[in-house]
Enzyme design. Structure first.
Site, PDB file in Angstrom:
ATOM      1  N   GLN A  54     -10.000  -5.251   8.491  1.00 42.21           N
ATOM      2  CA  GLN A  54      -9.911  -3.802   8.685  1.00 42.21           C
ATOM      3  C   GLN A  54      -8.991  -3.257   7.589  1.00 42.21           C
ATOM      4  O   GLN A  54      -7.781  -3.492   7.622  1.00 42.21           O
ATOM      5  CB  GLN A  54      -9.357  -3.450  10.071  1.00 42.21           C
ATOM      6  CG  GLN A  54     -10.271  -3.816  11.234  1.00 42.21           C
ATOM      7  CD  GLN A  54     -10.364  -5.314  11.463  1.00 42.21           C
ATOM      8  OE1 GLN A  54      -9.351  -6.002  11.424  1.00 42.21           O
ATOM      9  NE2 GLN A  54     -11.567  -5.798  11.698  1.00 42.21           N
ATOM     10  N   LEU A  55      -9.550  -2.532   6.657  1.00 38.35           N
ATOM     11  CA  LEU A  55      -8.842  -2.131   5.442  1.00 38.35           C
ATOM     12  C   LEU A  55      -7.545  -1.378   5.766  1.00 38.35           C
ATOM     13  O   LEU A  55      -7.571  -0.356   6.470  1.00 38.35           O
ATOM     14  CB  LEU A  55      -9.754  -1.264   4.570  1.00 38.35           C
ATOM     15  CG  LEU A  55      -9.175  -0.802   3.232  1.00 38.35           C
ATOM     16  CD1 LEU A  55      -8.874  -1.995   2.346  1.00 38.35           C
ATOM     17  CD2 LEU A  55     -10.141   0.159   2.542  1.00 38.35           C
ATOM     18  N   ASP A  56      -6.431  -1.896   5.244  1.00 41.20           N
ATOM     19  CA  ASP A  56      -5.114  -1.276   5.365  1.00 41.20           C
ATOM     20  C   ASP A  56      -4.697  -1.030   6.814  1.00 41.20           C
ATOM     21  O   ASP A  56      -3.966  -0.092   7.119  1.00 41.20           O
ATOM     22  CB  ASP A  56      -5.069   0.053   4.589  1.00 41.20           C
ATOM     23  CG  ASP A  56      -5.274  -0.148   3.097  1.00 41.20           C
ATOM     24  OD1 ASP A  56      -4.856  -1.201   2.585  1.00 41.20           O
ATOM     25  OD2 ASP A  56      -5.866   0.738   2.448  1.00 41.20           O
ATOM     26  N   GLU A  57      -5.146  -1.896   7.725  1.00 41.45           N
ATOM     27  CA  GLU A  57      -4.778  -1.765   9.136  1.00 41.45           C
ATOM     28  C   GLU A  57      -4.113  -3.027   9.666  1.00 41.45           C
ATOM     29  O   GLU A  57      -3.956  -3.191  10.876  1.00 41.45           O
ATOM     30  CB  GLU A  57      -6.010  -1.414   9.981  1.00 41.45           C
ATOM     31  CG  GLU A  57      -6.607  -0.049   9.679  1.00 41.45           C
ATOM     32  CD  GLU A  57      -7.742   0.323  10.622  1.00 41.45           C
ATOM     33  OE1 GLU A  57      -7.871  -0.335  11.677  1.00 41.45           O
ATOM     34  OE2 GLU A  57      -8.499   1.260  10.311  1.00 41.45           O
ATOM     35  N   HIS A 114       0.844  -1.185   0.000  1.00 45.71           N
ATOM     36  CA  HIS A 114       0.000   0.000   0.000  1.00 45.71           C
ATOM     37  C   HIS A 114       0.880   1.236   0.000  1.00 45.71           C
ATOM     38  O   HIS A 114       1.865   1.300   0.724  1.00 45.71           O
ATOM     39  CB  HIS A 114      -0.896  -0.009   1.247  1.00 45.71           C
ATOM     40  CG  HIS A 114      -1.871   1.133   1.296  1.00 45.71           C
ATOM     41  ND1 HIS A 114      -1.585   2.320   1.928  1.00 45.71           N
ATOM     42  CD2 HIS A 114      -3.115   1.261   0.787  1.00 45.71           C
ATOM     43  CE1 HIS A 114      -2.625   3.135   1.806  1.00 45.71           C
ATOM     44  NE2 HIS A 114      -3.564   2.525   1.120  1.00 45.71           N
TER      45      HIS A 114
END
Length: 305
Positions: A247-250, A213
């Protein structure tokens, strides 16, 4: 002459034993208690193991002990090595939950690469794999677009075009899992795969999916993040490789890096810098994972050098 012959025999015996030895990688996560490293060493000694590399860490926050050891043994059976260590841990009173894994160092993890249209991370991973810089097997490349089919074909990797829409997402992800199961995939790498995975697929791939990301300061969402960064005059662009979670991009972070930007950089320059950083960070993350240097403890990672 007899002395010389004895010396030669001993040297040949040592060389034969070395040639017959097998290298194993042992990883362990357990509650941090006195004597764990001693018990592991004793178990390895029980199978005539010789430790050639060792790294350990006691995490004060989670009270967990993490260990990565490379050991040479006369046996090529990793299960025998694991059983010996596990027995020593039990004998020493370490009955608490212990996550222990032993595998032959020569075993190559199987990695499925998923990608959309941007191919810079895919090409970098395939180049490293072909040149022996990434010790994995790549049984397939999956994409929701046909654009990278030629790239996969050039490297001799089977390509699967699995288009996806909101209405076909469940069916498409089922096809992805079918490929994962068919090829006994150990890790799924989202090499700029521009689709959000469902919670169900995230759970099924828990701990075995890595995403790359762009990490910019401040963060820019949506289309053309690097162009947004240029408009705001950022001074750093970066990338983060992390485990995929619902949990998106976590997810737990594996590797990060940044590149310096100044006022003379155009939007195209920033895109190039960002993509260079992305592919380097992802390649490092996959290599460290493939060498069992990445240990998961809750929402964090321990990365052994």
């Amino acid at each position: 002459p007899l002395l010389a012959l004895t010396f030669v025999i001993r040297v040949m015996t040592a060389q034969t034993q070395e040639a017959m030895s097998t290298s194993h990688i042992l990883t362990l996560i357990a509650p941090d208690e006195p004597g764990i490293a001693h018990a592991v060493s004793a178990g390895l000694l029980d199978v005539d193991g010789n430790i050639t590399e060792n790294a350990q860490f006691g995490d004060p926050g989670s009270q967990l002990f993490c260990l990565r050891t490379v050991v040479e043994t006369p046996t090529d059976d990793s299960a025998t090595v694991a059983d010996a260590v596990r027995q020593r841990l039990l004998d020493a009173g370490h009955a608490s939950p212990v996550k222990l894994r032993v595998r032959k160092a020569s075993d190559r993890p199987r990695v499925l690469i998923m990608v959309s249209k941007f191919d810079h991370c895919l090409v970098d991973l395939l180049y490293r794999w072909r040149n022996g810089l990434l010790q994995v097997d790549i049984p397939a490349v999956v994409s929701n677009h046909p654009d990278v089919a030629e790239t996969a074909e050039r490297y001799g990797i089977p390509f699967h075009h699995l288009p996806v829409t909101a209405d076909t997402k469940a069916e498409q992800e089922a096809a992805v899992m079918s490929i994962v199961d068919e090829h006994n995939v150990d890790l799924v790498v989202l090499a700029r795969y521009m689709q959000i995975l469902s919670d169900d697929l995230c759970q099924r791939l828990d701990g075995r999916a890595i995403n790359i990301h762009h990490s910019l300061l401040p963060g820019f969402k949506g289309a053309k993040p690097y162009h947004q960064a240029h408009h705001r005059g950022v001074k750093l662009v970066g990338a983060t490789a992390h485990f995929v979670t619902a949990q998106l991009d976590e997810g737990p972070i594996i590797e990060q890096d940044v590149a310096r930007v100044n006022h003379s950089h155009t939007a195209a320059d920033i895109v190039e810098l960002g993509q260079d950083t992305e592919r380097l960070v992802l390649a490092r993350a996959v290599r460290m994972w493939a060498e069992d240097r990445v240990l998961l403890i809750g929402d964090r990672t321990v990365i052994f050098p």
